[in-house]
Each structure stands twice: as structure tokens, then as C-alpha cells.
Design a protein around this motif. Structure first.
Motif, PDB file in Angstrom:
ATOM      1  N   MET A  60       0.807  -1.214   0.000  1.00 24.38           N
ATOM      2  CA  MET A  60       0.000   0.000   0.000  1.00 24.38           C
ATOM      3  C   MET A  60       0.849   1.277   0.000  1.00 24.38           C
ATOM      4  N   MET A 126      -9.963  -1.213  -6.874  1.00 24.52           N
ATOM      5  CA  MET A 126     -10.183  -0.116  -5.948  1.00 24.52           C
ATOM      6  C   MET A 126      -9.602   1.140  -6.591  1.00 24.52           C
TER       7      MET A 126
ATOM      8  N   ARG B 229      -6.563  -5.471   8.053  1.00 26.43           N
ATOM      9  CA  ARG B 229      -5.903  -5.024   6.835  1.00 26.43           C
ATOM     10  C   ARG B 229      -6.394  -3.642   6.419  1.00 26.43           C
ATOM     11  N   GLY B 230      -5.481  -2.863   5.887  1.00 30.76           N
ATOM     12  CA  GLY B 230      -5.766  -1.463   5.563  1.00 30.76           C
ATOM     13  C   GLY B 230      -6.838  -1.269   4.515  1.00 30.76           C
ATOM     14  N   GLU B 231      -7.091  -2.304   3.708  1.00 30.67           N
ATOM     15  CA  GLU B 231      -8.072  -2.164   2.630  1.00 30.67           C
ATOM     16  C   GLU B 231      -9.505  -2.219   3.137  1.00 30.67           C
ATOM     17  N   GLY B 270      -3.050  -2.676   9.011  1.00 28.89           N
ATOM     18  CA  GLY B 270      -1.989  -3.205   8.161  1.00 28.89           C
ATOM     19  C   GLY B 270      -1.822  -2.355   6.911  1.00 28.89           C
TER      20      GLY B 270
END
Lengths: 152, 519
Positions: A60, A126, B229-231, B270
Motif C-alpha cells: 500500500m 479499488m 488489513r488497511g483495505e 496493516g
């Protein structure tokens, strides 16, 4: 210049990932710069090398400037089965970029990612915080054009 | 309290959000307003209703009618027909036969018993359905060792994939006399095809919190972390909200229910790394490091986060705990089969008519799940294979579909339950392509710490890419199996050890697909 994001958190190492998220989310080019790494390093008393190691470990995070809209297309088996390869081809064509690149106007960066956990609607991508599912080539074109339209 | 004639439950989850559920909800409110129905019909936001690939769905109570694939244009018709004239809009209704034939009726649900029924953002609705009774019982009526014993008796096994008995795991940490212990929730759900934990956290976040509280009391932890989790943006938002509510109600914090027990729950976010689902890598990540796995032993139960004893449990595992404590171990053990009690949440995906989720007893045959809940193969095609257990799972052919889905029965087929993901493929799927996609995934996610995994994945990827491009030889197949066996033996953590199952099962069960690329 990153002080206001960094100081939101206590100066302990376990807050590192939080701080990096915060810095990245607030940067118009959605990345963590070298200067930011320096500032965080001084605040948390951990080495820049450690921070760089963390930044490059997690998908990310980015250490390079990116576009305003980060497209993350899932390439995991469930999306692959439902045609993510064609979607990738379509995205590359309509944005005229390769994987990891940013469009000339700075609007989009194209990335691949692992499972986003929305597999009931595969193929999925996304864009920043929003999830788009049940993708078709036509739908992709519309999504891209809608975002372009909103910028003007 | 206000009484309504009808309640509309609208499922808000990642799937429906991307279909524009918020916009539809707004126009539904406006339309009800326009027809002076706002005082008679109530709209409630809830977690997932469980129908994926069907856009935005709502369920109307007390009629128990579910509408799927609703668009903004349908709203005036639904309001005038259903709510003014009392006539359901048949063309939008979910196939009754499908819903009545299989248990969408929540009769045997444990972890998802409230999901899609209550407002996940309202703690009172959770309490109203008997929520936090288990926590109260655990704290005021039971000693920590009794809680551990009860969970042991229930036969609960970890739902993250490995199936380790939960009570036994707790019993390693509980007796240790140290100043600080931790409970950590593994919510870093990253196994491809898996989103059961997301549905639990989105649909019923308090259920997870209650499980965390009971576990903390059982092992004597005064701090708990949820590593997510970051998503999973919606989960993060709902959990933050739920934690705040729990503090406001005195269910969390200092001297809970007047006892001397203190507990704080924190979220840790995360940043996208599959390997962080491995418990020691997760702990490294929590501490602000790269998510490289640690040597075991010492196991986290003895030396985990910041060197303190740490119990790491999966979301689904902990979501089972409140019901076990509230209703007793015997009640729980009546679900499922011997050796594998309770229920299991599955996500059914791929070429099926109804991609979605189900929660059924352990030991339910795979065929029932695919043909029943999944509705069978869509577009009149034939079944070819199911990848069961996520990317680290097994490719099963038709003749193995009668296998019972529990840890022990699957072992007889050299298969695993894994995360509970079931990816179904029809006759058009090519196993060379599918295995290529699986190996590509592991190649990308290997953390690089140990050579068997880092290099092994690279070689496997090269071999499968050659085969895919028509440049492979038959002996490559044996080479791939041998190499993944070596990786199984010598990799540092479960990630590198995982390749053997998909590689071996794809090649052995679908060899003709591979040979076809070599002509």
C-alpha cells in the motif's frame, strides 16, 4: 512540514505504520517522500533505513510520486477466473500506461494488488478508497470517464 | 419507542456500496416521504444480506420479501406497489425456491446470527438480541480457568486455516504469571477468495468484540489488539465506532461490571502484505517492522508481542466464543461432527449462479454447498473444478465433491479447509492458467526472508509460465511437484509450505490440461 501528521501519534515505533499511512493519505501525490522519512526517523528515533524497509515491504505504500487516483486492480485467482486480464488490458489501453506508471496528466496510477476480499463481485478494483466490482470493459471506460469529468 | 408497520433492512457492505446503495437508500427515503409513509415504514442499515452479484438488495419485514438488483428507477414502483398497495413487485423478488430450500433462515447460524438483521452501528440492537450476556457471565460468574475449560469442552478449533484447538491454545498462556499479556485478533484476511471475516466485522462488530473480551479474561490479558488489513475501510470504521460504544456503556475500560478487571482494545491497521496473516509476521508488523515471520519456538503464546505472552486468534474463531460461553459447551458441540464441532462460514465464488456466503454445520458435503447455496454452475455449463481453501488450497475434481467439509474428512483427500473459500470453475477454465495465477500470487507475496520460498516460487513461476506458453516438457510437472515438496519441508513459515497443495492437486487431478499445452 509533516509535523502535524506525525505528532498525532505517540513517539513509539509501533505507530510507524499509522504515521506512514497518515503522511501518504495527506500528500497530493500519495507517497512518502525522503524528507518525510527523515522527519519520522527523528520523531520515532528509528533509522531511516528501517523506515525505508517498512515502506517497501507493504504494497500500500509508495516511495515515488503517484497520480491523484490510484487504481488497484486485483489479480488474484478469483478475479483472474472472471476475466481480470481483459480488464487490465483495457485499463492499459485507455490510460496509455504500463503497470506502475502514472498518466501524463497526473490523474491516474495503475497498480495491481492481491485479493481485496470483494470476490463475490469479481473482477474488482479499488480507486483510492472506493471499490468497483463486476467489471466489464464498458464499465471500466465509464468509471474512468466519470472521474476525468469530475476533475474538469 | 416508535412503532412501524414495516421495516426495510438494507444491506450495506463493500459489495453493495460499489453498486451505489447509498444513493438508492436516499431515493427510497425521499419516495417514502413523498407518499407520507415515513412514519409507517422504517429503513434500517444492516450488514450484508448475503446475496452477492445481485447488486443492491433489501429485505422487507414482516413480509420477509427480499428484492435484489434494485436500481434507482425501481424505487417508485416498490413504494407504490409494495408499501401503498400491498402488492410485492415480483420481477425484483429473490427466487423463493432458492431461499426456502436452503438455510438462509438463520436457524443454525452462530457467528452470523445477527448479520443482516441488526444495525451493526447500534450497540443496543446487539444487546437486545442477547449480546454481551456471554461477557457478563464470563466476568461475573466464571473463573478464568473455567472459561478456558468450557472452550476446550466445546471442541472449537481455529478458523484461520490450521484448525488448532482454541481452548488448548489459551491454556498455554493462561497460567503464565507475568505483568502483561495480550490478545491479538488476526483480521488480516488476505487469502484469495476469502471475505468471511469482513462480513462478520461489517455485519456484527460487537460479536467480535465480545469474543475478544472473553478471551482476554480467560488468559488474563489487559490489552487486546485487532490487526486489520488497511483495505477494509468499512470494517475499520464500524469497529472504531463499536469500540467507542463499548467504552461508553462501561463494557470496556476500567473495573468492568464492578469487577477488578480492566481491558482496552486497540485497532492496528496493516498496509497490504499477505504474509502478515502468519501470526509471528503479524506481531512483527504490529510492532512497526517489516512483516517477516519469526522463529518458532518460542510460540507467541509464550513470547509474542513485545516479548509478552500473546494469544493470536482469527476473527471467526473469536466470534464463536460468545455463544459458547452463553449457551454452554454442550450446546455448541451439538453443531457439526465429532472432532470438528460448530459451524463454518464459507464464501462461494466463481462460475456459480449465486456467489455469496453461507454458514453451515461442520461436515456439510461440498456438493451441498456448491449446488445448494451457490445454486450450481451458471449458464448451463458443466462443473470442472473447485479450489477449496483459498490460494493455499486444493483443486478438487467432480469425483471428490462428496467430501465432507471438516478438518478431518478433508485430510483423507489430502485437502484442507483453509479459510473456507470455495472457488468454482466451469468447463471453460484451464487449470494451467489457474495454477499460473496461484503461483503468481505466492511469488508476489513471498516475503523474501528464506530461500526455499523466495527462490522456489521464482522457479515455479518460470516453469508454469513456460508450460503456459507452450514451451514446457512433461518432466517439468514432476519437477514442480518435487520442488514444492522441498519447499514444504524447508520453508520458514506456512507461506512457502503452502504451494504443495495447489501444485500437486492441479497436476495430479487435471494432468490432461497440462499435457494439452505440450503438444
Amino acid at each position: 512540514m509533516y509535523e502535524k501528521f506525525i505528532k498525532k501519534y505517540a513517539p513509539t515505533k509501533d505507530n510507524l505504520i499509522y504515521i506512514l499511512h497518515e503522511i501518504q493519505d495527506n500528500h497530493p501525490q500519495q507517497y512518502v517522500s525522503e524528507e518525510a522519512v527523515q522527519e519520522v526517523s527523528e520523531y520515532l528515533k528509528v533509522s531511516p533505513a528501517h523506515i525505508y524497509g517498512v515502506l517497501t515491504f507493504y504494497t500500500m505504500f509508495s516511495t515515488k510520486p503517484r497520480g491523484k487516483n490510484i487504481i488497484r486492480l486485483c489479480e488474484s485467482p478469483p478475479c483472474f477466473l472472471r476475466g481480470s486480464e481483459q480488464i487490465l488490458k483495457k485499463l492499459k489501453e485507455s490510460l496509455d500506461v504500463k503497470i506502475g506508471e502514472t498518466t501524463k496528466d497526473g490523474l491516474f496510477t495503475l497498480e495491481l494488488c492481491a485479493c481485496l476480499g470483494v470476490c463475490g463481485n469479481a473482477p474488482v478494483m479499488m480507486i483510492n478508497e472506493d471499490v468497483y466490482g463486476d467489471l466489464t470493459e464498458k464499465k471500466v471506460e465509464k468509471i474512468i470517464n466519470d472521474i476525468k469529468g469530475r476533475q474538469e | 419507542m416508535k412503532f412501524y408497520r414495516s421495516h426495510i433492512l438494507i444491506g450495506i457492505d463493500d459489495s453493495s456500496l460499489q453498486s451505489g446503495v447509498k444513493e438508492i437508500e436516499n431515493s427510497l427515503r425521499q419516495e417514502l416521504d413523498k407518499n407520507n409513509l415515513s412514519d409507517e415504514v422504517n429503513i434500517l442499515e444492516t450488514g450484508t444480506l448475503g446475496y452477492f452479484g445481485t447488486g443492491v438488495s433489501i429485505t422487507v419485514y414482516p413480509d420477509q420479501i427480499t428484492y435484489v438488483n434494485i436500481t434507482k428507477e425501481d424505487i417508485p414502483e416498490i413504494v407504490s406497489e409494495h408499501f401503498l398497495k400491498g402488492r410485492p413487485v415480483r420481477r425484483l423478488m429473490l427466487d423463493k425456491e432458492f431461499t426456502s430450500k436452503y438455510d438462509f433462515g438463520y436457524k443454525r447460524r452462530i457467528v452470523l446470527e445477527n448479520s443482516g438483521l441488526i444495525d451493526p452501528e447500534n450497540i443496543e440492537e446487539y444487546i437486545g438480541t442477547g449480546g454481551y450476556e456471554g461477557w457478563e457471565k464470563a466476568l461475573t460468574e466464571m473463573k478464568p480457568n473455567q472459561i478456558v475449560e468450557e472452550v476446550k469442552q466445546s471442541g472449537l478449533r481455529g478458523r484461520g486455516g490450521a484448525g488448532f484447538p482454541t481452548g488448548l491454545k489459551w491454556s498455554f498462556t493462561a497460567p503464565l504469571e507475568v505483568e502483561q499479556k495480550y490478545v491479538v485478533v488476526n483480521a488480516d484476511e488476505g487469502e484469495p477468495g476469502t471475505f468471511k471475516d469482513r462480513l462478520i466485522m461489517e455485519g456484527d462488530p460487537h460479536k467480535l468484540l465480545e469474543g475478544v473480551m472473553i478471551a482476554s479474561r480467560a488468559v488474563g490479558a489487559s490489552k487486546a489488539y485487532i490487526y486489520i488489513r488497511g483495505e477494509y475501510k468499512l470494517c475499520i470504521q464500524r469497529l472504531q465506532h463499536a469500540i467507542k460504544q463499548a467504552y461508553d456503556y462501561g463494557i470496556l475500560g476500567k473495573n468492568i461490571f464492578g469487577s477488578d478487571f480492566n481491558l482496552d482494545i486497540y485497532l492496528k491497521i496493516g498496509a497490504g502484505a499477505y504474509v502478515c496473516g502468519e501470526e509471528t509476521a503479524l506481531i512483527e508488523s504490529m510492532e512497526g517492522n517489516r512483516g517477516n515471520p519469526r522463529n518458532k519456538p518460542p510460540f507467541p503464546g509464550v513470547e509474542g508481542a513485545w516479548k509478552a505472552p500473546t494469544v493470536v486468534n482469527n476473527v471467526e474463531t473469536l466470534a464463536n466464543v460468545p455463544s459458547i460461553i452463553k449457551n454452554g459447551a454442550d450446546w455448541y458441540a451439538a453443531f457439526g461432527v465429532e472432532g470438528c464441532t460448530g459451524s463454518k462460514v464459507y464464501t462461494i465464488l466463481g462460475d456459480v449462479k449465486h456467489p455469496g456466503l453461507c454458514e453451515v454445520d461442520m461436515g456439510t458435503p461440498l456438493r451441498t454447498i456448491i449446488d445448494g447455496y451457490g445454486g450450481g454452475i451458471k449458464d448451463g455449463k458443466e462443473f470442472k473444478a473447485a479450489l477449496v481453501g483459498g490460494a493455499a488450497g486444493v483443486f478438487l475434481p467432480n469425483k471428490m465433491l462428496d467430501v465432507k467439509m471438516d478438518f478431518n474428512s478433508l485430510q483423507e483427500y489430502a485437502a484442507v479447509l483453509g479459510s473456507g473459500a470455495i472457488l468454482v470453475m466451469n468447463e471453460d477454465a484451464d487449470m494451467v492458467d489457474m495454477l499460473w495465477s496461484v503461483i503468481r500470487f505466492f511469488r508476489h507475496e513471498s516475503c523474501g526472508k528464506c530461500s526455499p520460498c523466495a527462490n522456489g516460487n521464482e522457479i515455479l513461476y518460470r516453469l508454469i509460465t513456460d508450460i503456459r506458453n507452450g514451451k514446457g516438457k512433461e518432466e517439468d510437472l514432476e519437477h514442480m511437484i518435487m520442488l514444492s515438496e522441498t519447499m514444504k519441508e524447508s520453508s520458514f513459515c506456512a507461506l512457502g509450505q503452502s504451494l504443495l497443495l495447489p501444485v500437486k492437486s492441479a497436476i495430479e487431478n487435471f494432468r490432461e490440461d497440462f499435457l494439452a499445452r505440450m503438444k
